[in-house]
Write an enzyme that holds these catalytic residues in place. Structure first.
Site, PDB file in Angstrom:
ATOM      1  N   ARG A   1      55.961  27.680  40.175  1.00 29.65           N
ATOM      2  CA  ARG A   1      54.772  27.782  40.727  1.00 29.65           C
ATOM      3  C   ARG A   1      54.617  29.032  41.712  1.00 29.65           C
ATOM      4  O   ARG A   1      55.330  28.944  42.741  1.00 29.65           O
ATOM      5  CB  ARG A   1      54.260  26.609  41.596  1.00 29.65           C
ATOM      6  CG  ARG A   1      52.942  26.641  42.049  1.00 29.65           C
ATOM      7  CD  ARG A   1      52.527  25.423  42.780  1.00 29.65           C
ATOM      8  NE  ARG A   1      51.248  25.479  43.327  1.00 29.65           N
ATOM      9  CZ  ARG A   1      50.912  26.035  44.726  1.00 29.65           C
ATOM     10  NH1 ARG A   1      51.895  26.649  45.346  1.00 29.65           N
ATOM     11  NH2 ARG A   1      49.824  26.063  45.044  1.00 29.65           N
TER      12      ARG A   1
ATOM     13  N   LYS B   1      57.461  31.609  50.408  1.00 31.29           N
ATOM     14  CA  LYS B   1      57.314  30.622  51.689  1.00 31.29           C
ATOM     15  C   LYS B   1      58.167  30.990  52.586  1.00 31.29           C
ATOM     16  O   LYS B   1      59.014  31.937  52.769  1.00 31.29           O
ATOM     17  CB  LYS B   1      57.676  29.177  51.188  1.00 31.29           C
ATOM     18  CG  LYS B   1      56.480  28.557  50.386  1.00 31.29           C
ATOM     19  CD  LYS B   1      56.955  27.047  50.115  1.00 31.29           C
ATOM     20  CE  LYS B   1      55.530  26.488  49.290  1.00 31.29           C
ATOM     21  NZ  LYS B   1      55.634  25.335  48.730  1.00 31.29           N
TER      22      LYS B   1
HETATM   23  N1  HH2 Z   1      53.144  24.357  47.480  1.00 32.79           N
HETATM   24  C1  HH2 Z   1      51.915  24.613  48.173  1.00 32.79           C
HETATM   25  C2  HH2 Z   1      50.681  23.991  47.479  1.00 32.79           C
HETATM   26  N2  HH2 Z   1      50.932  23.170  46.539  1.00 32.79           N
HETATM   27  N3  HH2 Z   1      52.086  22.039  44.712  1.00 32.79           N
HETATM   28  C3  HH2 Z   1      53.384  21.750  44.492  1.00 32.79           C
HETATM   29  N4  HH2 Z   1      53.665  21.100  43.230  1.00 32.79           N
HETATM   30  N5  HH2 Z   1      54.574  22.224  44.831  1.00 32.79           N
HETATM   31  C4  HH2 Z   1      54.706  23.181  45.809  1.00 32.79           C
HETATM   32  O1  HH2 Z   1      55.662  23.634  46.351  1.00 32.79           O
HETATM   33  C5  HH2 Z   1      53.171  23.594  46.630  1.00 32.79           C
HETATM   34  C6  HH2 Z   1      52.124  22.932  46.133  1.00 32.79           C
HETATM   35  C7  HH2 Z   1      51.848  25.584  49.259  1.00 32.79           C
HETATM   36  O2  HH2 Z   1      51.666  26.850  48.789  1.00 32.79           O
HETATM   37  P1  HH2 Z   1      50.386  27.595  48.948  1.00 32.79           P
HETATM   38  O3  HH2 Z   1      49.217  27.098  47.727  1.00 32.79           O
HETATM   39  O4  HH2 Z   1      50.575  29.053  48.355  1.00 32.79           O
HETATM   40  O5  HH2 Z   1      49.761  27.826  50.075  1.00 32.79           O
HETATM   41  P2  HH2 Z   1      48.820  26.844  50.902  1.00 32.79           P
HETATM   42  O6  HH2 Z   1      48.998  25.476  50.786  1.00 32.79           O
HETATM   43  O7  HH2 Z   1      48.666  27.265  52.473  1.00 32.79           O
HETATM   44  O8  HH2 Z   1      47.447  26.913  50.006  1.00 32.79           O
END
Ligand code: HH2
Length: 289
Positions: free
Chosen positions: A266, A231
């Site tokens: 995660r 992040k």
């Molecule tokens: N962060 C993201 C998405 N889903 N779910 C949980 N429970 N906790 C988190 O910190 C979290 C999440 C954002 O990260 P990412 O999936 O890599 O990116 P994007 O939202 O751009 O798909």
């Protein structure tokens, strides 16, 4: 701690949690064109299933499949499009790896129901059941674990001016309340996982305060998931502008979070985090070796 995958936890009090005891790596699989790190890489179901298999081989205990980016500034997609993205991927993963534990990253009840129907076993709701009034009953009826995440505002605008008097206290109170609401709606206590929502309506200092005080969130008594992987705040500290260059910084958050009692991590980079956790686990809990 070996690389056994996703055996059900049969320790007393663990209920029917479909993951192994000890730290669990949750591998991220974004079936989106616009996710901040892996956007566009896994839109093709075959490529997504291959990546899931790699993450399972590297020791992921859960694969988190998402069909809509929630990065700051992102736009929502339609519910139909979200289902079109995630369901074929879940089916494809389970066709080749029927033992895989899959969570679906969605706040929409119809998407959650479709994903559970396709074989997903966990719902990851970044709105903590606030995004769709029918989500609580879908999760309660499925008797599946649900991840309740804290977010201030919504993805489109959440990073504009996040404000807290006491970020740790407020996030803890929010998660405690959302857990109570979920239980009142019929979700079993042992199926609740909480998540402070790193980067969701939080500036650098908010993220650092939460990571520094994770034991306060652990104190709620539910398993805690942390999603700090690649992040922006990590890039602010290390100078790594490219998200793919934030692996080492991510590993630091993983080890620190685990030391504070967080058991679900995660991440995008499964092997790096898995190996760091294995060493951390050996140091902290030598009896597991
Ligand atoms: N962060 C993201 C998405 N889903 N779910 C949980 N429970 N906790 C988190 O910190 C979290 C999440 C954002 O990260 P990412 O999936 O890599 O990116 P994007 O939202 O751009 O798909």
């Amino acid at each position: 701690m070996g690389r056994t995958r996703a055996a059900s936890d049969t320790t007393p009090g663990a209920g029917t949690r479909p993951w192994s005891p000890g730290p669990v790596v949750v591998g991220i699989l974004n079936v989106t064109p616009d996710s901040f790190s892996d956007g566009g890489d896994f839109l093709d179901p075959e490529a997504a299933a291959v990546h899931a298999a790699t993450m399972l081989d590297e020791g992921a205990g859960i694969i988190d499949v998402g069909g809509e980016s929630t990065r700051p500034g992102s736009d929502p997609v339609s519910q139909e499009e979200e289902v079109r993205r995630v369901v074929p991927v879940i089916e494809r993963i389970l066709a080749s790896r029927p033992e895989a534990v899959i969570s679906v990253d969605t706040y929409r009840s119809k998407t959650a129901a479709a994903a559970l129907g396709a074989g997903a076993r966990i719902v990851n709701d970044v709105t903590a059941l606030r995004g769709d009034p029918r989500m609580a009953s879908v999760v309660a009826d499925a008797r599946c674990p649900v991840i309740l995440m804290h977010m201030q505002g919504e993805p489109k605008t959440m990073q504009m001016e996040p404000h807290y008097e006491d970020v740790v206290g407020e996030v803890k109170a929010f998660l405690g309340l959302k857990a109570e609401n979920a239980i009142a709606a019929g979700v079993s206590q042992e199926n609740i996982i909480v998540d402070p929502g790193i980067g969701f309506g939080k500036n650098l200092n908010h993220n650092l305060a939460l990571l520094r005080n994770l034991e306060v969130i652990v104190d709620l008594g539910f398993p805690v998931l942390v999603g700090a992987s690649r992040k922006t705040f990590i890039g602010k500290i290390t100078g790594a502008e490219d998200a793919g260059e934030r692996v080492f910084g991510t590993v630091a958050t993983t080890v620190l979070a685990y030391e504070k009692g967080v058991t679900l991590l995660r991440v995008h980079d499964v092997r790096a985090n898995r190996e760091a956790l294995a060493v951390a686990d050996a140091v902290l809990h030598a009896s597991r070796l």
